[in-house]
Design a protein around this motif. Sequence first.
Motif, mmCIF file in Angstrom:
data_model
loop_
_atom_site.group_PDB
_atom_site.id
_atom_site.type_symbol
_atom_site.label_atom_id
_atom_site.label_comp_id
_atom_site.label_asym_id
_atom_site.label_seq_id
_atom_site.Cartn_x
_atom_site.Cartn_y
_atom_site.Cartn_z
ATOM 1 N N VAL A 72 5.015 6.197 3.974
ATOM 2 C CA VAL A 72 5.122 6.356 2.526
ATOM 3 C C VAL A 72 4.624 5.083 1.840
ATOM 4 O O VAL A 72 3.897 5.140 0.849
ATOM 5 C CB VAL A 72 6.565 6.693 2.110
ATOM 6 C CG1 VAL A 72 6.713 6.733 0.598
ATOM 7 C CG2 VAL A 72 6.990 8.018 2.739
ATOM 8 N N ALA A 73 4.988 3.924 2.363
ATOM 9 C CA ALA A 73 4.521 2.643 1.829
ATOM 10 C C ALA A 73 4.626 1.583 2.913
ATOM 11 O O ALA A 73 5.494 1.661 3.786
ATOM 12 C CB ALA A 73 5.320 2.230 0.602
ATOM 13 N N ASP B 163 3.598 5.289 -6.872
ATOM 14 C CA ASP B 163 2.310 5.975 -6.868
ATOM 15 C C ASP B 163 1.182 5.152 -7.477
ATOM 16 O O ASP B 163 0.020 5.534 -7.380
ATOM 17 C CB ASP B 163 2.428 7.327 -7.586
ATOM 18 C CG ASP B 163 3.268 8.317 -6.786
ATOM 19 O OD1 ASP B 163 3.376 8.157 -5.551
ATOM 20 O OD2 ASP B 163 3.836 9.235 -7.398
ATOM 21 N N THR B 164 1.507 4.019 -8.096
ATOM 22 C CA THR B 164 0.461 3.154 -8.654
ATOM 23 C C THR B 164 -0.033 2.120 -7.658
ATOM 24 O O THR B 164 -1.007 1.412 -7.945
ATOM 25 C CB THR B 164 0.955 2.431 -9.931
ATOM 26 O OG1 THR B 164 1.951 1.464 -9.572
ATOM 27 C CG2 THR B 164 1.495 3.415 -10.965
ATOM 28 N N LEU B 165 0.618 2.002 -6.501
ATOM 29 C CA LEU B 165 0.130 1.085 -5.472
ATOM 30 C C LEU B 165 -1.216 1.565 -4.959
ATOM 31 O O LEU B 165 -1.487 2.771 -4.934
ATOM 32 C CB LEU B 165 1.112 0.998 -4.305
ATOM 33 C CG LEU B 165 2.413 0.243 -4.513
ATOM 34 C CD1 LEU B 165 3.323 0.386 -3.296
ATOM 35 C CD2 LEU B 165 2.140 -1.232 -4.810
ATOM 36 N N PRO B 166 -2.066 0.636 -4.497
ATOM 37 C CA PRO B 166 -3.329 1.059 -3.915
ATOM 38 C C PRO B 166 -3.093 1.988 -2.716
ATOM 39 O O PRO B 166 -2.130 1.792 -1.966
ATOM 40 C CB PRO B 166 -3.980 -0.253 -3.458
ATOM 41 C CG PRO B 166 -3.274 -1.328 -4.213
ATOM 42 C CD PRO B 166 -1.899 -0.801 -4.507
ATOM 43 N N ARG C 79 0.832 -1.198 0.000
ATOM 44 C CA ARG C 79 0.000 0.000 0.000
ATOM 45 C C ARG C 79 0.865 1.245 0.000
ATOM 46 O O ARG C 79 1.931 1.279 0.607
ATOM 47 C CB ARG C 79 -0.866 0.064 1.262
ATOM 48 C CG ARG C 79 -1.800 -1.095 1.437
ATOM 49 C CD ARG C 79 -3.019 -0.907 0.616
ATOM 50 N NE ARG C 79 -3.599 -2.195 0.301
ATOM 51 C CZ ARG C 79 -4.725 -2.351 -0.325
ATOM 52 N NH1 ARG C 79 -5.405 -1.300 -0.707
ATOM 53 N NH2 ARG C 79 -5.170 -3.541 -0.596
ATOM 54 N N LYS C 80 0.357 2.277 -0.642
ATOM 55 C CA LYS C 80 0.984 3.597 -0.593
ATOM 56 C C LYS C 80 0.315 4.376 0.528
ATOM 57 O O LYS C 80 -0.906 4.408 0.630
ATOM 58 C CB LYS C 80 0.792 4.311 -1.925
ATOM 59 C CG LYS C 80 1.421 5.684 -1.980
ATOM 60 C CD LYS C 80 1.127 6.352 -3.315
ATOM 61 C CE LYS C 80 1.737 7.720 -3.417
ATOM 62 N NZ LYS C 80 1.475 8.606 -2.290
ATOM 63 N N GLY C 81 1.131 5.002 1.373
ATOM 64 C CA GLY C 81 0.603 5.849 2.435
ATOM 65 C C GLY C 81 0.543 7.299 1.980
ATOM 66 O O GLY C 81 0.771 7.612 0.803
ATOM 67 N N THR C 82 0.287 8.184 2.923
ATOM 68 C CA THR C 82 0.181 9.609 2.604
ATOM 69 C C THR C 82 1.492 10.353 2.788
ATOM 70 O O THR C 82 1.593 11.525 2.425
ATOM 71 C CB THR C 82 -0.901 10.286 3.473
ATOM 72 O OG1 THR C 82 -0.543 10.100 4.850
ATOM 73 C CG2 THR C 82 -2.272 9.685 3.200
ATOM 74 N N GLY C 83 2.504 9.689 3.349
ATOM 75 C CA GLY C 83 3.803 10.326 3.520
ATOM 76 C C GLY C 83 4.434 10.640 2.173
ATOM 77 O O GLY C 83 4.141 10.003 1.163
ATOM 78 N N ALA D 159 -0.222 1.356 6.705
ATOM 79 C CA ALA D 159 -0.133 2.288 5.576
ATOM 80 C C ALA D 159 -0.909 3.571 5.856
ATOM 81 O O ALA D 159 -0.572 4.629 5.321
ATOM 82 C CB ALA D 159 -0.652 1.623 4.302
ATOM 83 N N SER D 160 -1.910 3.489 6.718
ATOM 84 C CA SER D 160 -2.741 4.660 7.032
ATOM 85 C C SER D 160 -2.143 5.559 8.113
ATOM 86 O O SER D 160 -2.643 6.656 8.348
ATOM 87 C CB SER D 160 -4.126 4.197 7.487
ATOM 88 O OG SER D 160 -4.784 3.525 6.443
#
Length: 193
Positions: free
Chosen positions: A142-143, A185-188, A98-102, A136-137
């Motif tokens: 970041v991931a 950036d393409t990770l969920p 997962r991609k996080g918001t970092g 991830a949240s």
Amino acid sequence: MIIAHYAHRLPANHDIGLIRARARERGPLWDAVPELFFKGFLLREAGRHGAIANNYSSLYLWRHDEAFREFLVSGRYKVVTESFGRAEIQTRFALDARKGTGREARFAYREDLAIPLDADLTAIFAGEIELNRALASRPGTVAATIGVDTASWTLTRVLLSEQEPSGNEDGTSYEILHLARPLLDTLPQAGAL
């Protein structure tokens, strides 16, 4: 997806400045590699963030096994073997990523957990995927990735974060010298199902 990680223990008197320069020089060569979610150039420096020895390593998240195969057979790994010798490349089948918001990954955290012999694998995997989504949240993530080694039945949690180690983290912490992120950036997204 395949998680791949290898490490090189460095002599105590090794010039860490050379490792930092290598990451600055070689890092951008990975910024557009097809089928690569990310590659982290990682450092553990003796006396910092709990490290007792110097260690230089690389951490990858490949989109599929063919991309990892191409890395091996195309000669990209030869650059490593010519400088540091052949390391054991630990690979994990990624159960979730997962991609996080970092925004800027400054540190990587790796935690390995043995799966008990009598564990319900379906329940373990479902729980780890749910936990990975929660990690991830978290602010600054970041991931986040969870993988499994089915030879040793070991889970590996990988977290890329903006947050500097506090000393209370589980697992091993690494400074990220460079993070190539061609497909990150393409990770969920963290909250996506």
